[in-house]
Design a protein around this motif. Structure first.
Motif: not given
Lengths: 573, 399
Positions: A63, A93, A95, A101
């Motif tokens: 992310a 985080t 993706r 996410t």
């Protein structure tokens, strides 16, 4: 064994397959930080079908918020001199392929390979994080609410305590003060009150604290009721800010008390009509009595000054009236001799011719002057005038001594002399109803006292005795006796009358201020109360014995030497 | 003929006095003046032998009128005849007035007072004494007694009165001055103030303190106090103590004891008076008394030399000062045993015996007439006991 595809160069395929069996998700990155392989777990987490080849730049899987962090970590790891094992994990985080996410915990390590390879293992910690967050939130909520509850509780307790305290304080105050508290429900005609309220008014309160307003106003004596009602009405109508009113009430036991009402309307309806009023009542009888005493003292002092001045003014004419009468007396005595001579000559010459001519005129003149009567009466008239003058002198002298008593301080006083002066000055009170007898001990020790107070005391006792005799109304003259005696360091004065006596039922009240048996307007009810106050101030005692129809004896005892024992402050008024 | 000036701003008072005094025109020449300023002029000529003035008058008050009289003719008799004398003006008043008479004063009383004050003096010595008396502000006060009284006045209130009485019982000078002052406050000899206790209470400690610190009670300078004077004072104090002791052992009533003491103190004033007036004569007279004690009594010797006995001299002063008449009469006859009341032992009897016992010289008995008096009273058997009391009191006192 087939060599690895380019992106996974240096990594045997078997190894890569092995990676699929691991429980953790692993991604392999080449030195350009591109992902060359994803194991099965990683593919599942990232929602990818392929194991990734050709290489995909890592930021595809990260992310945007975490890209800088990932890059820094991978670079650091790549450039590290040795092959570090992942020692720390970090949260990033990641993706998914569908662009969603998730939070992952990641550890990055470098593989010992000819070409640097990075292996990043990671797992989805969203759930954990969520539950953690939930837990944290729960915990914090719990904490917060506990705090809230606690503070609320504390507040409540404090409030409750304060309330309780103030309530008990209020009730304590209301129960312990001398004042009576009242809370008037105007519409329902009920008055709530503390016990003192009823006590002050001398009311029986069968309903406890609930009273009827009418029962209260009924206590106000007739003379004061209209004023009281008017004051109340004005306040209820909102014409006065506060209700402050003094009036006399007649208690159930017959005593009279001065009461001060203070209060205020505290709520009104939309039309301004009073709904509720509260306030206090105070027994101000004592204050009133002191006021009256103070006024009386001031009055007495003023009268005293005036009387002393008047006495002095009278003394001068008394001097020359007396001298002139004395002169007339001695002249008439001599003139009488001359008249006698004339009378003698008249008898001798009445036969002579000259007398016949002149005698008629002389006789006529003598008749006109009523000479024979005047000859006897003139000396008598002068004698009586001189007697009268003597009496006037005595009264003036008594008045002078009685009034010339200086400031309110204690001096040695000859009570015998004061009694004699009192008898002279009160003559008008007793002369038609009683004979007065005094039996005064010669050489009576002087008493240290405030003269005008003791004078007033004697006057009050004598006047009271005279009134008691008058109350017999049998037309017979009574006897008023005043006795003075020295008794063991004290002087006792007894004033006895042969009057009506004091009914047993009021004997305990005769010293009460404002108590009087006389019709309203005739007695202030202050005489004996003042007498008692005076005696108390002089550390003495006052008592009485009474028999109905036979009379009463009041005995006052005053210590001879009050010096140093008297509380001087109560004399300074 | 004696000349009397009357001053009063109320002319009716003057006319009244003029009418009643007309009958005494053969004894006195009276002048009545309504304007005090005119009165001052007449006083300035030295005309009046006596001035009788009102107290409160416009511009010039009675004190000023009498002050002028005192300054111009100290031997002039000075009286206030007023309806009111406040204690405020008491000290200046006492400095100029011999006595104060209250209005209304009956004509016969006024005549009696004036007659006594203006009695024509037959013998030369007696006339001189009268002159001296009128000029006298007060008798000499012994310094010790003055200190005693000052201390007594500062005593705590509870014991003050007793201490003041005690101190005064040893001081004829201050006792007589206090009685004079009290008489002025009470306005007149008609009432007078018979008891010393009454006088003390009437005046109060502040006034008494002011009085004894005024010129009229000045303590005698120590250099003037010779042996004779010490003896006179000592004997006076001893006589008082003996009188009190006799009253105590004879269980007399408190008022009898108090009057006996008062009479003894007051009669002591006469000795002080004669000594102060004719000191050398008095010393020689006392010496004569020592040698002639058996034949002549001290009062007789006093009369020979001064025309009056000391007690009579004291009585003259007290009459001038308006001190309670009956008391003064008793003082006047105190030395005369024949004039003492018989029946019971009264105040003057006690005072007489006390004085006789103190005068008694060692080895001699009581004077015959005093002894006779005790025989008449039937109290001769008490004499030895009283003599013992007197001996106890005659111990020389450290001065």
């Amino acid at each position: 064994m087939k060599p690895m595809t380019a992106p996974c160069a240096g990594m045997p395929t078997a190894c890569l397959d092995t990676l699929d069996g691991l429980p953790d998700a692993i991604m392999v990155l080449n030195h350009t930080e591109a992902v060359t392989h994803l194991n099965r777990q990683a593919r599942m987490l990232l929602c990818r079908d392929d194991a990734v080849a050709p290489p995909v730049p890592i930021w595809h899987f990260v992310a945007p918020a975490s890209r800088a962090e990932i890059r820094e970590i991978t670079r650091n790891t790549l450039s590290a001199a040795e092959c570090p094992y992942p020692e720390t994990t970090f949260e990033v985080t990641l993706r998914r392929s569908d662009a969603s996410t998730f939070l992952a915990e990641m550890a990055v390590g470098r593989l010992p390979a000819p070409q640097a390879l990075l292996a990043a293992s990671f797992r989805d910690i969203t759930a954990r994080k969520d539950s953690e967050a939930r837990m944290v939130r729960l915990l914090s909520d719990a904490h917060e609410s506990r705090q809230r509850v606690e503070s609320l509780a504390a507040e409540t307790i404090a409030q409750a305590e304060a309330l309780a305290a103030s309530e008990s304080r209020l009730s304590m105050v209301l129960h312990s003060v001398r004042d009576g508290y009242w809370d008037w429900d105007v519409r329902n005609k009920v008055v709530h009150s503390n016990p003192q309220f009823a006590e002050i008014l001398g009311l029986d309160a069968p309903n406890g604290p609930l009273l009827s307003p009418d029962a209260i106003t009924a206590l106000v004596i007739d003379a004061d009721r209209a004023d009281m009602a008017a004051a109340l009405r004005r306040h209820l109508r909102g014409q006065t800010q506060n209700l402050i009113h003094e009036c006399r009430v007649s208690r159930k036991d017959g005593t009279l008390a001065w009461i001060e009402f203070r209060g205020q309307v505290i709520s009104r309806d939309s039309r301004g009509r009073a709904l509720r009023a509260t306030g206090l009542i105070t027994d101000i009888s004592e204050k009133k009595q002191l006021d009256q005493e103070r006024r009386r003292t001031m009055k007495m002092e003023a009268i005293g000054e005036l009387a002393a001045g008047v006495a002095h003014e009278i003394n001068t004419p008394l001097q020359f009236v007396g001298d002139n009468l004395a002169f007339l007396q001695s002249q008439t005595a001599r003139a009488t001799k001359a008249f006698q001579l004339v009378a003698d000559i008249r008898t001798q010459v009445s036969a002579s011719p000259l007398w016949r001519v002149l005698g008629g005129d002389l006789l006529a003149a003598a008749d006109e002057a009523d000479l024979s009567y005047a000859r006897n009466e003139i000396p008598e008239a002068i004698r009586e005038a001189l007697d009268g003058l003597d009496r006037v002198s005595k009264i003036v002298q008594a008045l002078k001594e009685f009034s010339h008593q200086g400031p309110s301080e204690r001096v040695a006083v000859d009570l015998n002399r004061m009694i004699e002066n009192t008898v002279t000055l009160t003559r008008n009170e007793w002369k038609y109803v009683a004979e007065i007898e005094t039996d005064l001990e010669p050489g009576l020790p002087h008493v240290h006292c405030v003269p005008h107070e003791c004078g007033q005391l004697l006057v009050n006792l004598v006047v009271n005795a005279a009134h008691a005799i008058r109350a017999m109304a049998d037309g017979k003259k009574g006897l008023l006796t005043i006795v003075s005696r020295a008794v063991a360091g004290q002087v006792e004065i007894r004033v006895s009358d042969t009057g009506c006596g004091i009914p047993p039922e009021i004997r305990n009240r005769i010293f009460d201020p404002f108590f009087t048996t006389k019709p309203i307007g005739q007695g202030t009810g202050q005489g004996l109360a003042l007498a008692q106050a005076t005696v108390k101030r002089h550390r003495g005692t006052i008592s009485f014995q009474s028999e109905i129809g036979r009379g009463t004896v009041f005995s006052v005892r005053l210590p001879i030497d009050a010096i140093g024992t008297g509380d001087e402050t109560d004399l300074v008024r | 003929m004696k000349r009397i000036l009357f001053v009063d701003d109320d002319l009716a008072v003057l006319r009244g006095l003029e009418r009643v005094l007309r009958a005494y025109g053969d004894q006195w020449k009276c002048v009545f003046i309504g304007n005090p300023a005119e009165a001052l002029d007449l006083i300035g000529t030295g005309w009046p032998d006596a001035v009788v003035s009102d107290m409160r008058m416009p511009r010039i008050d009675g004190i000023e009128v009498l002050a002028k009289a005192r300054a111009d003719r100290p031997d002039c008799a000075r009286l206030i005849l007023s309806g009111e004398v406040g204690t405020g003006a008491l000290l200046p008043l006492l400095a100029v007035a011999h006595q104060c008479i209250g209005k209304p004063c009956k004509a016969d009383l006024l005549v009696r007072i004036l007659t006594r004050l203006l009695i024509s003096d037959d013998s030369g010595t007696s006339a001189k004494l009268n002159e001296k008396l009128r000029g006298l502000l007060g008798l000499p006060v012994m310094p010790t007694r003055h200190r005693e009284l000052s201390e007594a006045l500062n005593a705590a209130p509870v014991e003050r009165e007793a201490k003041v009485l005690q101190a005064l019982s040893r001081s004829p000078a201050m006792t007589s001055k206090i009685l004079q002052a009290a008489g002025c406050v009470r306005l007149g000899s008609a009432q007078g103030v018979a008891s010393l206790t009454d006088a003390i209470r009437l005046l109060g400690p502040e006034t008494i303190a002011a009085l004894i610190n005024s010129d009229s009670c000045r303590p005698m300078s120590e250099v003037d106090i010779d042996l004779t004077r010490r003896r006179i004072w000592r004997e006076g104090a001893a006589a008082t103590a003996v009188a009190r002791a006799i009253a105590t052992v004879e269980q007399c009533a408190p008022e009898v004891a108090a009057q006996a003491v008062l009479l003894t103190v007051l009669s002591g004033a006469g000795t002080i008076l004669l000594d102060a007036t004719w000191h050398e004569d008095y010393v020689s007279m006392l010496a004569e008394a020592e040698t002639e004690a058996r034949d002549r009594t001290v009062p007789e010797l006093e009369r020979d030399r001064f025309g009056v006995s000391s007690a009579e001299a004291a009585a003259r002063l007290f009459r001038l000062w308006g001190i309670h008449d009956p008391t003064v009469d008793l003082v006047a006859t105190l030395d005369d045993a024949g004039k003492q009341t018989t029946g019971t032992l009264g105040p003057s009897g006690i005072a007489h015996i006390a004085k006789a016992l103190v005068r008694m010289r060692p080895g001699t008995g009581l004077q015959p007439d005093s002894l006779d008096y005790l025989v008449r009273l039937g109290l001769v058997d008490r004499l030895p006991a009283w003599e013992k009391l007197a001996e106890l009191q005659s111990e020389p006192e450290p001065c």
